[in-house]
Design a protein around this motif. Structure first.
Motif, PDB file in Angstrom:
ATOM      1  N   ARG B 265    -122.815  18.864  58.921  1.00 45.12           N
ATOM      2  CA  ARG B 265    -121.425  18.403  58.929  1.00 45.12           C
ATOM      3  C   ARG B 265    -121.414  16.932  58.512  1.00 45.12           C
ATOM      4  O   ARG B 265    -121.879  16.088  59.251  1.00 45.12           O
ATOM      5  N   TYR B 272    -115.028  12.653  54.738  1.00 43.23           N
ATOM      6  CA  TYR B 272    -114.949  14.056  55.156  1.00 43.23           C
ATOM      7  C   TYR B 272    -113.931  14.216  56.290  1.00 43.23           C
ATOM      8  O   TYR B 272    -114.005  13.532  57.293  1.00 43.23           O
ATOM      9  N   GLY B 274    -112.419  17.725  56.617  1.00 38.25           N
ATOM     10  CA  GLY B 274    -112.226  19.157  56.819  1.00 38.25           C
ATOM     11  C   GLY B 274    -110.931  19.669  56.227  1.00 38.25           C
ATOM     12  O   GLY B 274    -110.618  20.861  56.349  1.00 38.25           O
ATOM     13  N   GLU B 275    -110.174  18.815  55.562  1.00 31.53           N
ATOM     14  CA  GLU B 275    -108.897  19.266  54.983  1.00 31.53           C
ATOM     15  C   GLU B 275    -108.825  18.959  53.505  1.00 31.53           C
ATOM     16  O   GLU B 275    -108.694  19.858  52.690  1.00 31.53           O
ATOM     17  N   VAL B 278    -113.813  18.683  52.042  1.00 31.97           N
ATOM     18  CA  VAL B 278    -114.429  19.795  52.794  1.00 31.97           C
ATOM     19  C   VAL B 278    -115.856  20.017  52.331  1.00 31.97           C
ATOM     20  O   VAL B 278    -116.299  19.457  51.326  1.00 31.97           O
ATOM     21  N   THR B 279    -116.570  20.897  53.062  1.00 35.53           N
ATOM     22  CA  THR B 279    -117.907  21.299  52.608  1.00 35.53           C
ATOM     23  C   THR B 279    -117.773  22.552  51.753  1.00 35.53           C
ATOM     24  O   THR B 279    -116.727  23.221  51.765  1.00 35.53           O
ATOM     25  N   GLU B 282    -116.834  25.474  53.847  1.00 32.97           N
ATOM     26  CA  GLU B 282    -115.396  25.539  54.147  1.00 32.97           C
ATOM     27  C   GLU B 282    -114.624  26.006  52.914  1.00 32.97           C
ATOM     28  O   GLU B 282    -113.639  26.741  53.038  1.00 32.97           O
ATOM     29  N   LEU B 283    -115.093  25.614  51.743  1.00 40.77           N
ATOM     30  CA  LEU B 283    -114.457  26.071  50.512  1.00 40.77           C
ATOM     31  C   LEU B 283    -114.571  27.588  50.393  1.00 40.77           C
ATOM     32  O   LEU B 283    -113.621  28.271  49.978  1.00 40.77           O
ATOM     33  N   LEU B 398    -108.717  18.205  45.940  1.00 45.90           N
ATOM     34  CA  LEU B 398    -109.720  18.629  46.912  1.00 45.90           C
ATOM     35  C   LEU B 398    -111.071  18.046  46.522  1.00 45.90           C
ATOM     36  O   LEU B 398    -111.447  18.080  45.347  1.00 45.90           O
ATOM     37  N   VAL B 400    -115.008  18.578  47.387  1.00 44.39           N
ATOM     38  CA  VAL B 400    -115.924  19.514  48.049  1.00 44.39           C
ATOM     39  C   VAL B 400    -117.307  18.890  48.106  1.00 44.39           C
ATOM     40  O   VAL B 400    -117.869  18.509  47.072  1.00 44.39           O
TER      41      VAL B 400
END
Lengths: 430, 564, 260
Positions: B265, B272, B274-275, B278-279, B282-283, B398, B400
């Motif tokens: 994480r 980062y 999470g919205e 993201v990682t 999460e994608l 976004l 990533v």
């Protein structure tokens, strides 16, 4: 000679074939290990040291080879090739041709009296053509079986009916010119293909000057040069004049990632070039090396650390950029012509030795073998496997491991070989 | 007559000196060696052979054993590394324990390397034979130790590696206990959308595997179960697991570790949240749920990898990014996707073409250097393109992050229970990086998948089959045969200090509580016979079978003939 | 300077089965020649070589000892060669205390592929020993004293203290003591050297006592240490129960070995 079903045929006696044989043999399953060359060992026996531990290659391979040859469940068939396959998973009938050695394996004690006398000189394959051997020869020092072989294409007696010197000096009467090829028929439940790879011949990439420029060599030739049991006893000498080497260029992706030749990545070259540069420095701390690469692929276990150490402690510089061409100067020094990434301008670097990291391609003859086995190959000639069934070929009961599937490093060969052994065992134990 | 006998004056030794054609005979005075041997203490018979390893030579040995009631055999010839097993077999066939045989190397380490030394070479051979005879006098018969193997494997971890391994073992006819700590099998696969290189559905693959495992009667699946204790040794492991607060015990022959890894994480990295940042994991969820709405996506590679804390490359992130980039492009062909990379890891025959395809489909690749990392600001990413030599500002919807694969934080607990090492990054350490990639150094323990090192599904599957094979080798034998060259402890002398246990690389000697106090005990099945413990024991309480202190010192004494 | 006419050294070699023994065999297969002064003993791992074996060899008059194992990282038994190195370094130190050249003990690494290296190492070592001369030529005392000193060092190496210390070297340096404090290598080396000296002196004193009773001055005379040094050792040895006062002669206590 019929065998009870419940045995496995392994085609290829390199490290992958040997590992699969040992696993199966130790599971109590009978194994036939067929190897085309006069001795098992394959490519790994030709290497000096292996990354990322820099273990001596033949030292870690030899005990496994010895285990294979003494194993009660493993039968070695050297000088052997598969000529026909019938049947299906669980019961294949395989025809194997065992070529005549012209030397009685039981009697030869490897004393070397014969090869010392043989008047023929041909390039030695094991030493990548860097020296010559006789028509009667030892494939390599640590080979198994540890016996001589006569190359019938070049033997004066077998081709022209003259000489027979080896026979006269052999203290054990081990020479037998009358030996014939043998045909074996084996009943096996499963087949494992482990035929390995050949190095790509870079002569077709004419701008790199291989074969024209004496001091441009391939990585396999370098391995033999730097190997203690190789043609120069491990001393790094320039091919042109036997001179000292202080500056080395390693050119990566020779034939790989190349739409004109092999579009794929050969996986191991970034690492083996790093290793080779480290070894050169260990031999002589004055050596500096330049590795010309495209993407540095050091993703395996311990690999990134290895590369970092190489850069830090071994006078190795990594230069991103494809080498356009190699020329030479009046002293036979290779001149590397490359694009400098920062200035986008062409640059030249003169070195003592240039080493081409040649692509790994399927072994010569695999196409024919694939037809005999009725398995598909992919567009590059490697045995076709599915990404999530990586050890299955397109024919049930026939499995593939190691570089015959795609170029991979030794740990990967070993574990794929074990994996293929498990798959073969599943077939036999169904 | 099994040589069931004592050392000293009751030894009846036969010495066979080989000519090896002219390899020895041409350089050493073999008849002299035969004569000399005959006069040595306890030698009752000595002979030369042209080739001791030939059928004739072997028959001569057999006959000599019979006719002279030999209870020790010494062969002076090439090197034990070629023919020791052969001569041992011959002894065995004549009813003589194979460990009452001694090989003296007078070719590879004598005649072949002293070709021009004449007499000195023969004198050396005499010394060596004298040493060999002295050792042979003290050799004891050794029996190989056989221990039954419990015909069951425990696989710890029910992801793709664990399930594949279990299925292979079950298909080979072995029972499997598959332990999974979550409430369902599948591991990371449960969270993935599509799998590279062919964009196969993760859910399809995991369902198939789960289904096969469920159907297979040999596999006993224990979900919501964790391992709490492991005792024993190869062939005989006792594992305690916790399930719903209750302890359960299982006896297994081998254990496979397939506990996988997790995605780092990247808190505090690249903004980062999470919205908007993201990682890749999460994608995957966004893509799976159809919830992706982005026209401009910037992917950053090597987040948390190849840095000071984790200097390694996580291997799978480049292909993963390529795959996801292509999916985004497919879903929304107008979208702009950037991949900021350091080196693109698309090795092998199948992955390179995806790199090419991505470029051809308009994915933009920008190389950055670790010294000048990209900066994520409000709505844009600033990146210095190394190849262009310019800074670019990329607008994004976004970001990533291709975050590192890291070891589970509780790996150390399992490692301690198994008494196996982990490397500095927390991944389990195998026995030998090249030749035993899925074995632990301790016999009977194996590993596969991301617990060993970041790898993709295809590689996990290969490794799972490999671990199954290695496990099968032990289970198939039905019993473990322990080599008799092992250490042994003089319990009277042992003080229980534990130095041996501390240094043994195979955990083959352990200090245990007994009525007489703490005493070191050898685990015969695991002992490899290196002798490290013996040569280091502070009380000199440990020696080695077949290489005992007495035998080795006797060789030294035989060489010097006594001393100053 | 020290070579006698026609002196041929006798050297004992310990070779490990997997690497150096195989390398020696390869030297043979490749016909690399070397002088015939080495007598080889095969062990499975170089870690089998107890330091007392090395002392045994010297005590019996051999001129040199070599111990060859696998290269670091290549040991067939994982960490055997690391133990070997530590033990042999300790042994070399004690040889120096005895008054012998520590170069009489060679520790090196030879892989199974290094036939030529094996031959070269043996040739060089033989030459070195030839230069050093027969065992003890570099010492300033005579044979009986050499034998006594070698026995004392052998006893020191057989005793638990040094064996315990060298066995814990790796742990102390890499993981630390019971308080988790790691010991730097130089500090360890210092502790080791002090311990070697203490154990060696202690054993020389014990040996000098033999079966008899001696005063401090008599012991000092026999062993060549000052009375203060002898007394310092005696205090410790008394505490360990190794010696005790048997009676007083005049005003000097006479010490004997306890237990025998």
């Amino acid at each position: 000679m019929g065998e009870k079903p419940g045995s496995v045929l392994i085609i290829g006696g390199g490290v992958a074939g040997i590992q699969a044989a040992l696993d199966l043999g130790n599971m109590g399953i009978r194994v036939h290990l067929a190897e085309r060359a006069p001795s098992i060992g394959g490519r790994m026996a030709q290497l000096d040291k292996t990354f990322p531990t820099n273990d001596c290659s033949i030292c870690i391979l030899s005990p496994k080879m010895a285990d294979c040859s003494r194993h009660p469940n493993i039968t070695l068939h050297t000088l052997s090739e598969v000529t026909n396959v019938l049947g299906q998973a669980g019961s294949f009938k395989v025809s194997v041709r065992k070529r005549a050695r012209f030397v009685k394996e039981k009697d030869c004690i490897n004393c070397g009296a014969c090869s010392a006398k043989c008047p023929v000189k041909v390039p030695d394959e094991f030493d990548a053509g860097l020296r010559t051997r006789g028509a009667i020869y030892l494939y390599y020092l640590q080979g198994i079986p540890p016996v001589m072989t006569i190359d019938k294409e070049h033997c004066l007696y077998l081709t022209r009916g003259i000489c027979r010197l080896c026979e006269t000096v052999c203290p054990r009467n081990a020479i037998d010119y009358e030996q014939q090829d043998e045909e074996l028929v084996l009943d096996v439940g499963a087949i494992v293909v482990a035929t390995g790879f050949d190095p790509f011949d870079p002569s077709v990439i004419t701008q790199y000057g291989y074969k024209r420029i004496a001091n441009v060599i391939t990585s396999l030739e370098y391995e033999r040069l730097i190997c203690a049991s190789g043609p120069t006893g491990g001393h790094l000498k320039r091919p042109s004049d036997g001179g000292h080497v202080e500056k080395i260029a390693f050119i990566q992706c020779v034939g790989s990632r190349d739409l004109y030749h092999n579009p794929y990545c050969s996986s191991v070259c970034c690492m083996h070039a790093t290793k080779e540069a480290i070894l050169a420095h260990e031999h002589d701390p004055n050596v500096s090396s330049y590795i010309f690469y495209m993407d540095l692929r050091a993703a395996g276990k311990g690999f990134q650390k290895y590369v970092a150490r190489a850069e830090r402690d071994y006078n190795i510089s990594y230069i991103k950029g494809r080498v356009a061409s190699i020329t030479k100067d009046g002293d036979e020094n290779p001149i590397i012509i490359y694009e400098d990434v920062d200035s986008s301008e062409p640059r030249k670097m003169a070195v003592d030795l240039a080493i081409l990291a040649t692509s790994l391609v399927p072994r010569n003859g695999v196409e024919g073998l694939a037809k005999i086995l009725a398995v598909e190959t992919d567009e590059f000639g490697f045995l076709k496997t599915d990404p999530f069934s990586p050890l299955n070929t397109t024919r049930p009961g026939v499995f593939a491991c190691g570089c015959c599937r795609e170029p991979v490093d030794i740990p990967e060969c070993v574990l794929q070989a074990s994996g293929a052994a498990a798959k073969a065992a599943e077939v036999l134990r169904r | 007559m099994s040589g069931e006998l004592v050392e000293g004056s009751d030894a009846r030794i036969g010495v066979f000196v080989c000519h090896c054609g002219t390899n020895i005979g041409g350089f050493l005075d073999v008849p002299d060696l035969v004569e000399y041997s005959r006069r040595l203490p306890n030698v009752v018979y000595s002979k030369d052979n042209l080739y001791t390893c030939s059928d004739t030579g072997l028959t001569e040995i057999k006959n000599a054993i019979k006719e002279n009631e030999l209870n020790r055999v010494v062969v002076a010839a090439c090197t034990p590394r070629t023919h020791e097993p052969l001569f041992r077999s011959v002894c065995r066939e004549e009813g003589l324990n194979p460990y009452l045989f001694e090989f003296v190397n007078i070719r590879d380490q004598c005649s072949w390397v002293h070709m021009r030394e004449g007499e000195a070479a023969t004198e050396k051979a005499k010394d060596l034979i004298r040493m060999g005879v002295a050792r042979a006098t003290l050799l004891k018969p050794q029996e190989e130790i056989e221990i039954d193997v419990t015909q069951c494997t425990m696989v710890i971890g029910g992801g793709v590696a664990g399930m594949t391994c279990s299925l292979s073992l079950a298909n080979q006819g072995f029972d499997v206990k598959l332990i999974e700590r979550e409430s369902q099998l599948g591991g990371l696969l449960n969270s993935l959308h599509k799998l590279y290189p062919n964009n196969e559905d993760a859910s399809r693959l995991v369902s198939k595997l789960k289904g096969d495992v469920k159907k297979n009667k040999r596999i006993d699946v224990l979900i919501s179960t964790t391992v709490s204790n492991i005792e024993g040794f190869v062939g005989n492991y006792d594992v305690t697991v916790k399930h719903g607060g209750e302890d359960e015990h299982y006896k297994v022959g081998t254990i496979v570790v397939a506990t996988g890894a997790e995605v780092y994480r990247p808190e505090g990295l690249y903004g980062y949240d999470g919205e908007n940042v993201v990682t890749q994991l999460e994608l995957e969820q966004l893509l799976r749920d159809g919830g992706l709405e982005a026209n401009s996506v910037v992917m950053i590679q090597c987040v948390g990898s190849r840095d000071r804390d984790r200097p390694y490359c996580s291997k799978i992130c480049c292909m993963n990014a390529l795959k996801n980039a292509m999916i985004i492009k497919e879903v929304n062909p107008e979208s702009q996707v950037y991949i900021l990379y350091r080196d693109i890891q698309t090795h092998g025959t199948r992955y390179e073409e995806h790199y090419r395809e991505a470029r051809e489909n308009g994915v933009v690749f920008l190389k950055y250097s670790p010294e000048r990392q990209p900066v994520v600001e409000d709505g844009t990413v600033r990146v210095f393109d190394e190849l262009l030599g310019e800074e670019l500002i990329l607008p994004f919807d976004l970001v990533v992050l291709s975050a590192a694969m890291v070891a589970h934080p509780d790996v150390k607990d399992l490692a301690q229970m198994l008494k196996v090492p982990v490397d500095e990054s927390g991944f389990f350490l195998e026995a030998h990086v090249k030749l035993r990639p899925v074995d632990f150094a301790t016999d009977g323990l194996f590993l596969c998948g991301c617990a060993r090192w970041p790898c993709d599904i295809g590689e996990s599957i290969s490794q799972a089959f490999a671990a199954a094979s290695r496990s099968s080798v032990i289970l198939s034998a039905g019993r473990v045969v322990a080599e008799p060259i092992i250490s042994f402890v003089d319990e009277e002398e042992c003080s229980g200090c534990g130095l041996c246990e501390m240094n043994c690389p195979f955990k083959a000697i352990r200090v245990e509580e007994t009525e007489r106090g703490r005493i070191a005990k050898v685990i015969e099945a695991s002992c490899k016979g290196c002798g490290m413990c013996g040569a280091g024991c502070p009380q000199r309480a440990i020696s080695m079978k077949h290489f005992s202190d007495e035998q080795l010192v006797a060789q030294i004494n035989a060489l010097t003939g006594g001393g100053l | 300077m020290n070579s006698e006419e026609g002196f041929e050294p006798v050297i004992l070699g310990f070779l490990c089965n997997w690497c150096s023994y195989a390398g020696a065999d390869l030297a043979g297969v490749s016909r690399f020649q070397y002088p015939p002064n080495v007598r080889v003993m095969r062990v499975m791992c170089s870690a089998r070589v107890d330091p007392t074996f090395v002392l045994e060899a010297f005590t019996q008059g051999l001129d040199g000892v070599l111990v060859f194992g696998c290269h670091p990282g290549d040991c067939h038994y994982m960490t055997g060669n690391y133990q070997t190195e530590r033990r042999m370094v300790m042994t070399q130190k004690i040889l120096r205390e005895v008054g012998l050249s520590p170069e009489r003990l060679l520790v090196d690494w030879v892989s199974a592929a290094e036939g030529e290296r094996f031959a070269s190492l043996v040739s060089k070592f033989t030459e070195k020993i030839r230069e050093l001369g027969p065992l003890g030529s570099e010492a300033v005392f005579e044979k009986e004293e050499l034998v006594r000193r070698l026995k004392a060092s052998s006893d020191a190496l057989a005793d638990d203290r040094l064996r315990w210390l060298v066995g814990r070297e790796k742990e102390l340096i890499e993981e630390g003591n019971v308080f988790g404090e790691r010991l730097p290598q130089e500090e360890f080396d210092h502790v080791m050297l002090e311990s070697i000296r203490r154990e060696y002196e202690k054993n020389r004193i014990l040996l000098s006592l033999g079966d008899g009773a001696l005063t401090v001055k008599e012991m000092a005379g026999r062993v060549g240490l000052s009375t203060r040094e002898v007394l310092k050792n005696l205090v410790v040895m008394e505490g360990e129960g190794l010696v005790t006062v048997s009676h007083i002669e005049g005003s000097s206590p006479k010490y004997i070995k306890t237990g025998g």
